[in-house]
Design a protein around this motif. Structure first.
Motif, PDB file in Angstrom:
ATOM      1  N   UNK A   1      43.417  35.427  25.749  1.00 34.07           N
ATOM      2  CA  UNK A   1      43.127  34.459  24.683  1.00 34.07           C
ATOM      3  C   UNK A   1      44.218  34.542  23.622  1.00 34.07           C
TER       4      UNK A   1
ATOM      5  N   UNK B   1      24.508  30.668  36.557  1.00 31.15           N
ATOM      6  CA  UNK B   1      25.567  29.682  36.308  1.00 31.15           C
ATOM      7  C   UNK B   1      25.498  28.593  37.384  1.00 31.15           C
TER       8      UNK B   1
ATOM      9  N   UNK C   1      25.511  20.910  31.464  1.00 32.48           N
ATOM     10  CA  UNK C   1      25.374  22.209  30.814  1.00 32.48           C
ATOM     11  C   UNK C   1      24.855  21.952  29.410  1.00 32.48           C
TER      12      UNK C   1
ATOM     13  N   UNK D   1      38.848  23.517  34.932  1.00 35.53           N
ATOM     14  CA  UNK D   1      38.642  24.618  35.880  1.00 35.53           C
ATOM     15  C   UNK D   1      39.070  24.108  37.251  1.00 35.53           C
TER      16      UNK D   1
ATOM     17  N   UNK E   1      42.052  22.964  15.618  1.00 31.19           N
ATOM     18  CA  UNK E   1      41.275  22.595  14.431  1.00 31.19           C
ATOM     19  C   UNK E   1      42.219  22.128  13.331  1.00 31.19           C
TER      20      UNK E   1
ATOM     21  N   UNK F   1      32.882  26.833  11.346  1.00 33.15           N
ATOM     22  CA  UNK F   1      33.000  25.722  12.297  1.00 33.15           C
ATOM     23  C   UNK F   1      33.710  26.193  13.572  1.00 33.15           C
ATOM     24  N   UNK F   2      34.807  26.917  13.378  1.00 33.16           N
ATOM     25  CA  UNK F   2      35.560  27.412  14.537  1.00 33.16           C
ATOM     26  C   UNK F   2      34.712  28.367  15.364  1.00 33.16           C
TER      27      UNK F   2
ATOM     28  N   UNK G   1      32.080  26.338  17.319  1.00 29.75           N
ATOM     29  CA  UNK G   1      32.657  25.589  18.438  1.00 29.75           C
ATOM     30  C   UNK G   1      33.090  26.528  19.563  1.00 29.75           C
ATOM     31  N   UNK G   2      33.730  27.629  19.191  1.00 30.44           N
ATOM     32  CA  UNK G   2      34.200  28.577  20.211  1.00 30.44           C
ATOM     33  C   UNK G   2      33.025  29.211  20.946  1.00 30.44           C
TER      34      UNK G   2
ATOM     35  N   UNK H   1      29.963  27.874  21.407  1.00 31.47           N
ATOM     36  CA  UNK H   1      29.361  26.851  22.281  1.00 31.47           C
ATOM     37  C   UNK H   1      30.221  26.642  23.538  1.00 31.47           C
ATOM     38  N   UNK H   2      31.519  26.471  23.317  1.00 37.66           N
ATOM     39  CA  UNK H   2      32.410  26.202  24.444  1.00 37.66           C
ATOM     40  C   UNK H   2      32.523  27.409  25.369  1.00 37.66           C
TER      41      UNK H   2
ATOM     42  N   UNK I   1      30.140  29.411  26.051  1.00 33.08           N
ATOM     43  CA  UNK I   1      28.944  29.394  26.909  1.00 33.08           C
ATOM     44  C   UNK I   1      29.089  28.382  28.045  1.00 33.08           C
ATOM     45  N   UNK I   2      29.690  27.232  27.708  1.00 34.62           N
ATOM     46  CA  UNK I   2      29.891  26.202  28.743  1.00 34.62           C
ATOM     47  C   UNK I   2      30.813  26.755  29.838  1.00 34.62           C
ATOM     48  N   UNK I   3      31.878  27.428  29.396  1.00 31.75           N
ATOM     49  CA  UNK I   3      32.830  27.983  30.374  1.00 31.75           C
ATOM     50  C   UNK I   3      32.143  29.054  31.218  1.00 31.75           C
TER      51      UNK I   3
ATOM     52  N   UNK J   1      29.079  29.418  31.952  1.00 28.62           N
ATOM     53  CA  UNK J   1      28.067  28.882  32.876  1.00 28.62           C
ATOM     54  C   UNK J   1      28.695  28.195  34.085  1.00 28.62           C
ATOM     55  N   UNK J   2      30.006  28.027  34.038  1.00 30.75           N
ATOM     56  CA  UNK J   2      30.670  27.382  35.171  1.00 30.75           C
ATOM     57  C   UNK J   2      31.765  28.249  35.787  1.00 30.75           C
ATOM     58  N   UNK J   3      31.909  29.443  35.262  1.00 32.24           N
ATOM     59  CA  UNK J   3      33.084  30.219  35.689  1.00 32.24           C
ATOM     60  C   UNK J   3      32.861  31.042  36.956  1.00 32.24           C
TER      61      UNK J   3
ATOM     62  N   UNK K   1      38.461  38.946  22.369  1.00 34.18           N
ATOM     63  CA  UNK K   1      38.855  37.643  21.838  1.00 34.18           C
ATOM     64  C   UNK K   1      39.954  37.796  20.783  1.00 34.18           C
TER      65      UNK K   1
ATOM     66  N   UNK L   1      40.738  35.707  18.541  1.00 38.75           N
ATOM     67  CA  UNK L   1      40.345  35.171  17.226  1.00 38.75           C
ATOM     68  C   UNK L   1      39.692  36.240  16.345  1.00 38.75           C
TER      69      UNK L   1
END
Lengths: 236, 275
Positions: free
Chosen positions: A46, A111, A133, A181, A207, B41-42, B45-46, B48-49, B51-53, B55-57, B72, B74
């Motif tokens: 990251x 997942x 999702x 992905x 941002x 805010x950051x 957003x980070x 939430x995103x 979690x999306x990643x 759940x699909x990774x 991380x 950040x």
């Protein structure tokens, strides 16, 4: 006239043979009592970019060995014990990869798992699956595309390419992001198991600050994950 | 009904005027709120995103649940921000001290304030030396209590300019430049907001030119009180101790229990002291 018919019939027959040569059915076929060993490794990196301090990066890689023990086949599902010394879960998986049951796991926490098509798959053909999702009230549709990219008939391996498209609503003008992905999977057709898989996820976000006509870049974030799954052995 | 409306209006007006009064020396809150808001805010957003990643990774059903930890980048940025918040708080304290108590008027008020007069007046006709002893002690205790109440440290606050220099030196060069960049960004976005310009001017001029001279008189007075009674500090009972002794025994035992507890780490407290 007779010759023309003969030629057309031959061409039709050849086409039929060719299409059957390049069409396969991808399905799991675990042998009862066999133990499949796998190594799964993941590398995460990251980066954050901020004014003055520039880019700050962080990366780490982790690896895990696990086994899949095929206990048997019942009610159209393979009974598999998946895990390692620390934890093992029993899963009932159908031949297309769908999880029929998993007594020790909460299905809601699963997942997304892709399922192979139940029909013959032609080389170059793409199957699409759309999932959703949900996180903190946000619903993100994800479109998965799976393409059979090739068949290595000498080694009996099928190459499957896959990618996920995340339909993120960039409704917030102060925050723009991209998420992708994609990966590749090699399926062993004679063994009926995954031989190798590699996939990579990329995430980028930026941002900004905006007040009336003034706009300033604030921070940007990047995340990458590379996953590699390799079969390391089979014991029967 | 009209009476209630008038009463509410009166209370609102009072609260507005009071808030304006107490915030008149605030030079950091707009910048801090802006930064905190963007940071939140950051983070949101980070999160939430992420979690999306996640759940699909791992899209293969033959993969076990894997408790992988992710470092991380950040986090480094947020850690730096926490340091900046702490720096801003300390800057505000110095600014507050210089504005509230170093304008000369306060020193004059301290000189004029004579609580000891009221302390010994009932005993004027009782004895020869008693009023003098009482008045000296009352004066010392008054100054010591005053120092505690206004948060004055005689060693630290003798030279506010040096204290500010030391504070700026506590940040790394990169961190200080980072803060300056945020300040210039904020100024560009909100040109009508003057507090950051004040903060910038204070950070620019404060370390160069000595300020808060009015406070030195207060510090000197308090220093004298401390130095005079330094040898007596352990044996003599000051006014605060007297007040403590008046508290009932139950409170005393509770206080002892609290004292026996492990003191929190001052650095850790600083880290989260962002308001």
């Amino acid at each position: 006239m007779n010759n023309k018919n003969y030629v057309l019939t031959t061409v039709f027959f050849l086409l039929l043979c060719t299409s059957s040569l390049f069409a396969v059915e991808i399905k799991y076929n675990f042998s009862k009592g066999a133990v499949y060993s796998y190594n799964y490794s993941r590398q995460d990196s990251s980066t954050v970019n901020a004014p003055v301090i520039g880019k700050k990066s962080n990366s780490n890689s982790q690896s895990l060995d696990f086994i899949i023990k095929s206990v048997g086949f019942r009610d159209n599902a393979f009974i598999l014990d998946i895990g390692n010394r620390e934890a093992t879960y029993r899963r009932y998986i159908s031949s297309n990869g769908d999880i029929i049951g998993s007594p020790a796991e909460d299905r809601d926490t699963f997942p997304f798992f892709f399922i192979f098509p139940d029909v013959d798959w032609n080389v170059g053909k793409t199957f699409t699956k759309t999932t959703e999702v949900s996180t903190f009230g946000k619903i993100v549709p994800v479109v998965w595309n799976f393409t059979l990219t090739g068949i290595d008939s000498t080694r009996n391996l099928a190459d499957i390419g896959f990618e996920a498209k995340f339909k993120i609503a960039n409704d917030d003008r102060l925050y723009s992001k991209t998420m992708t992905l994609s990966g590749k999977l090699i399926f062993n057709l004679s063994e009926g198991v995954i031989h190798q898989a590699t996939w990579k996820s990329n995430y980028g976000a930026k941002q900004i600050c905006k007040e009336r006509t003034i706009t300033r870049d604030l921070w940007s974030f990047e995340k990458q994950s590379t996953h590699i799954l390799r079969m390391t052995g089979v014991e029967r | 009904m009209r009476k209630y409306c008038l009463l509410i209006c009166f209370v609102l007006l009072c609260s507005i005027s009071y808030s304006q009064e107490i915030d008149s020396y605030d030079i950091i809150t707009p910048l801090k709120l802006w930064l905190l808001n963007n940071e939140a805010k950051a983070m949101s957003e980070l999160g939430c995103d992420g979690m999306i990643i996640s759940k699909n990774s791992t899209p293969l059903s033959i993969l076990p649940k894997i408790p992988f930890t992710e470092k991380k980048a950040e986090e480094e940025l947020w850690t730096m921000h926490r340091k900046l918040y702490s720096f801003l708080n300390d800057t505000q304290k110095i600014y507050d001290l210089s504005k509230r108590y170093a304008n000369g008027k306060f020193a004059v008020a301290i000189k004029q304030a004579r609580p000891e007069v009221w302390g010994y007046s009932p005993f004027v006709f009782t004895g020869f030396g008693l009023p003098k002893i009482i008045s000296t002690e009352t004066r010392k205790n008054f100054l010591k209590s005053l120092a505690v109440v206004i948060g004055l440290d005689i060693k630290r606050d003798a030279d506010l300019s040096a204290r500010l220099r030391e504070l700026i030196r506590s940040l790394k060069d990169e961190e200080y430049r980072f803060l300056r960049e945020y300040m210039s960004m904020f100024k560009a976005l909100y040109p009508s907001e003057k507090s950051v310009a004040q903060l910038e001017a204070f950070l620019n001029q404060g370390p160069k030119k000595p300020f808060g001279n009015g406070l030195s008189e207060v510090v000197d007075a308090v220093k004298d009180a401390f130095s005079e009674s330094e040898s007596e500090l352990d044996t003599s009972e000051d006014s605060l101790e007297e007040l403590d002794s008046l508290a009932d025994s139950e409170t005393e035992t509770k206080q002892k229990e609290v004292e026996q507890m492990e003191a929190p780490d001052p650095d850790a407290a600083n880290m989260y002291d962002i308001w």
